[in-house]
Design a protein around this motif. Structure first.
Motif, PDB file in Angstrom:
ATOM      1  N   GLU A   1       0.835  -1.209   0.000  1.00  0.00           N
ATOM      2  CA  GLU A   1       0.000   0.000   0.000  1.00  0.00           C
ATOM      3  C   GLU A   1       0.868   1.257   0.000  1.00  0.00           C
ATOM      4  O   GLU A   1       0.620   2.215  -0.736  1.00  0.00           O
ATOM      5  CB  GLU A   1      -0.941  -0.008   1.220  1.00  0.00           C
ATOM      6  CG  GLU A   1      -2.089  -1.004   1.088  1.00  0.00           C
ATOM      7  CD  GLU A   1      -2.842  -1.252   2.392  1.00  0.00           C
ATOM      8  OE1 GLU A   1      -3.990  -1.722   2.321  1.00  0.00           O
ATOM      9  OE2 GLU A   1      -2.286  -1.014   3.495  1.00  0.00           O
ATOM     10  N   ILE A   2       1.894   1.214   0.843  1.00  0.00           N
ATOM     11  CA  ILE A   2       2.770   2.396   0.927  1.00  0.00           C
ATOM     12  C   ILE A   2       3.529   2.601  -0.382  1.00  0.00           C
ATOM     13  O   ILE A   2       3.674   3.731  -0.858  1.00  0.00           O
ATOM     14  CB  ILE A   2       3.746   2.260   2.126  1.00  0.00           C
ATOM     15  CG1 ILE A   2       2.957   2.331   3.442  1.00  0.00           C
ATOM     16  CG2 ILE A   2       4.845   3.327   2.076  1.00  0.00           C
ATOM     17  CD1 ILE A   2       2.186   3.622   3.694  1.00  0.00           C
ATOM     18  N   GLU A   3       3.977   1.514  -1.009  1.00  0.00           N
ATOM     19  CA  GLU A   3       4.671   1.628  -2.294  1.00  0.00           C
ATOM     20  C   GLU A   3       3.712   2.220  -3.351  1.00  0.00           C
ATOM     21  O   GLU A   3       4.108   3.072  -4.158  1.00  0.00           O
ATOM     22  CB  GLU A   3       5.207   0.253  -2.714  1.00  0.00           C
ATOM     23  CG  GLU A   3       5.873   0.205  -4.076  1.00  0.00           C
ATOM     24  CD  GLU A   3       7.066   1.154  -4.237  1.00  0.00           C
ATOM     25  OE1 GLU A   3       7.575   1.685  -3.225  1.00  0.00           O
ATOM     26  OE2 GLU A   3       7.473   1.382  -5.394  1.00  0.00           O
ATOM     27  N   MET A   4       2.466   1.790  -3.320  1.00  0.00           N
ATOM     28  CA  MET A   4       1.463   2.377  -4.235  1.00  0.00           C
ATOM     29  C   MET A   4       1.319   3.878  -3.968  1.00  0.00           C
ATOM     30  O   MET A   4       1.351   4.691  -4.896  1.00  0.00           O
ATOM     31  CB  MET A   4       0.109   1.677  -4.033  1.00  0.00           C
ATOM     32  CG  MET A   4      -1.048   2.360  -4.737  1.00  0.00           C
ATOM     33  SD  MET A   4      -2.633   1.548  -4.455  1.00  0.00           S
ATOM     34  CE  MET A   4      -2.976   1.955  -2.743  1.00  0.00           C
ATOM     35  N   PHE A   5       1.192   4.239  -2.707  1.00  0.00           N
ATOM     36  CA  PHE A   5       1.036   5.658  -2.359  1.00  0.00           C
ATOM     37  C   PHE A   5       2.264   6.465  -2.802  1.00  0.00           C
ATOM     38  O   PHE A   5       2.147   7.591  -3.267  1.00  0.00           O
ATOM     39  CB  PHE A   5       0.845   5.831  -0.839  1.00  0.00           C
ATOM     40  CG  PHE A   5      -0.455   5.273  -0.293  1.00  0.00           C
ATOM     41  CD1 PHE A   5      -1.588   5.169  -1.086  1.00  0.00           C
ATOM     42  CD2 PHE A   5      -0.543   4.875   1.044  1.00  0.00           C
ATOM     43  CE1 PHE A   5      -2.788   4.664  -0.572  1.00  0.00           C
ATOM     44  CE2 PHE A   5      -1.731   4.381   1.568  1.00  0.00           C
ATOM     45  CZ  PHE A   5      -2.854   4.276   0.762  1.00  0.00           C
ATOM     46  N   ARG A   6       3.447   5.846  -2.641  1.00  0.00           N
ATOM     47  CA  ARG A   6       4.676   6.550  -3.035  1.00  0.00           C
ATOM     48  C   ARG A   6       4.675   6.808  -4.536  1.00  0.00           C
ATOM     49  O   ARG A   6       4.973   7.908  -5.005  1.00  0.00           O
ATOM     50  CB  ARG A   6       5.900   5.727  -2.630  1.00  0.00           C
ATOM     51  CG  ARG A   6       7.232   6.481  -2.728  1.00  0.00           C
ATOM     52  CD  ARG A   6       8.424   5.563  -2.548  1.00  0.00           C
ATOM     53  NE  ARG A   6       8.514   4.553  -3.593  1.00  0.00           N
ATOM     54  CZ  ARG A   6       8.920   4.777  -4.836  1.00  0.00           C
ATOM     55  NH1 ARG A   6       9.308   5.984  -5.209  1.00  0.00           N
ATOM     56  NH2 ARG A   6       8.942   3.797  -5.721  1.00  0.00           N
ATOM     57  N   ARG A   7       4.288   5.779  -5.303  1.00  0.00           N
ATOM     58  CA  ARG A   7       4.264   5.944  -6.764  1.00  0.00           C
ATOM     59  C   ARG A   7       3.229   6.973  -7.202  1.00  0.00           C
ATOM     60  O   ARG A   7       3.359   7.589  -8.241  1.00  0.00           O
ATOM     61  CB  ARG A   7       3.961   4.608  -7.435  1.00  0.00           C
ATOM     62  CG  ARG A   7       5.094   3.617  -7.281  1.00  0.00           C
ATOM     63  CD  ARG A   7       4.847   2.391  -8.121  1.00  0.00           C
ATOM     64  NE  ARG A   7       5.585   1.265  -7.592  1.00  0.00           N
ATOM     65  CZ  ARG A   7       5.691   0.101  -8.218  1.00  0.00           C
ATOM     66  NH1 ARG A   7       5.104  -0.071  -9.387  1.00  0.00           N
ATOM     67  NH2 ARG A   7       6.383  -0.883  -7.678  1.00  0.00           N
TER      68      ARG A   7
END
Ligand code: HPA
Length: 260
Positions: free
Chosen positions: A167-173
């Motif tokens: 989820e955090i990687e998605m938010f970062r992207r």
């Protein structure tokens, strides 16, 4: 007497108030925690601990509508919210102050509006945080000598669990900078009642996947460390808020042309 300025934050801010009183207010949405009223400098200020006195209400169960409605009832026109956040942007570090300029809603099950019925109401949220309150917070954070960020997108998740690394990687992207659980619907509801609202965030941790594991203890620990700065910024910001609203921010007239 109307109290025009409010702080919404964690508990522990009571000690900032001179001549404090607690007032209980019922609302159509339920009963919020008692509102603390008192003086900071020579300004009358109201305070609501978002999670209740003693931190007993989790983020997804906070009665945001009762809190904001009650503050509106006592005359509040401007709200400074204090929020703990995790850093998604790797440049941000625990202990930093962040004054977000934009927000993304990833909550799932919260009542989001005061306007469930006719007339259908769509408030403009192009500038979700009051530019004038933000400017004051940015200036006071910079004067406090703490590392601060004046441009950041915050994403609000449902909680109460922390996020997964994916989820955090998605938010970062997607370009989000920080993540918290308490800004939505608070910011929306304040705008719906034409109150100015800005958020003073402090980074309590790197978000999931960017450090080994996350615990609320750590959030509390950083909160204790950064609290003196947060308090100083809040006190100085309150002194700097003009007595009357200028009318130049989008908040005070949010309902103009918002109804069908
Ligand atoms: N995620 C969501 N909310 C938070 C965090 C986090 O990492 N840290 C403090 N509040």
């Amino acid at each position: 007497m109307k109290i025009k300025i409010a702080i919404i934050g964690g508990s522990g801010f009571e000690k900032l108030f001179a001549e404090a009183q607690r007032i209980r207010i019922g609302t159509p949405y339920g009963i919020p925690p008692p509102i603390l009223t008192g003086k900071i400098g020579d300004r009358d200020v109201a305070f609501i601990p978002r999670h209740g006195y003693g931190h007993s209400i989790p983020p997804h169960k906070v009665n945001y509508r009762a809190n904001i409605y009650a503050l509106h009832e006592v005359g509040v026109e401007r709200i400074i919210a204090i929020n703990a956040v995790g850093a998604i942007n790797a440049k941000f570090k625990p202990g930093d102050i962040v004054i977000p300029h934009d927000i993304v809603d990833f909550t799932k099950s919260r009542p989001l509006t005061f306007y469930d019925n006719a007339p259908v109401t769509h408030i403009d949220f192009s500038k979700p945080y009051c530019p004038e309150l933000r400017e004051i917070l940015i200036r006071k954070a910079s004067e406090a000598g703490v590392r601060s960020w004046d441009h950041a997108v915050i994403v609000c998740t449902e909680g109460p669990r922390f996020e997964t690394p994916a989820e955090i990687e998605m938010f970062r992207r997607l370009g989000f900078d920080v993540v918290g659980m308490t800004s939505i619907p608070e910011a929306i509801l304040a705008r719906e009642l034409e109150m100015c609202y800005a958020s003073l965030c402090f980074v309590s941790n790197m978000a999931a996947g960017m450090q080994e594991r996350l615990t609320p203890l750590e959030v509390m620990e950083i909160s204790r460390r950064i609290n003196l700065y947060v308090e100083q910024i809040i006190i100085e910001a309150i002194k700097a808020i003009p007595l009357e609203r200028s009318g130049n921010c989008p908040c005070a007239q949010a309902l103009r042309e918002a109804r069908l």
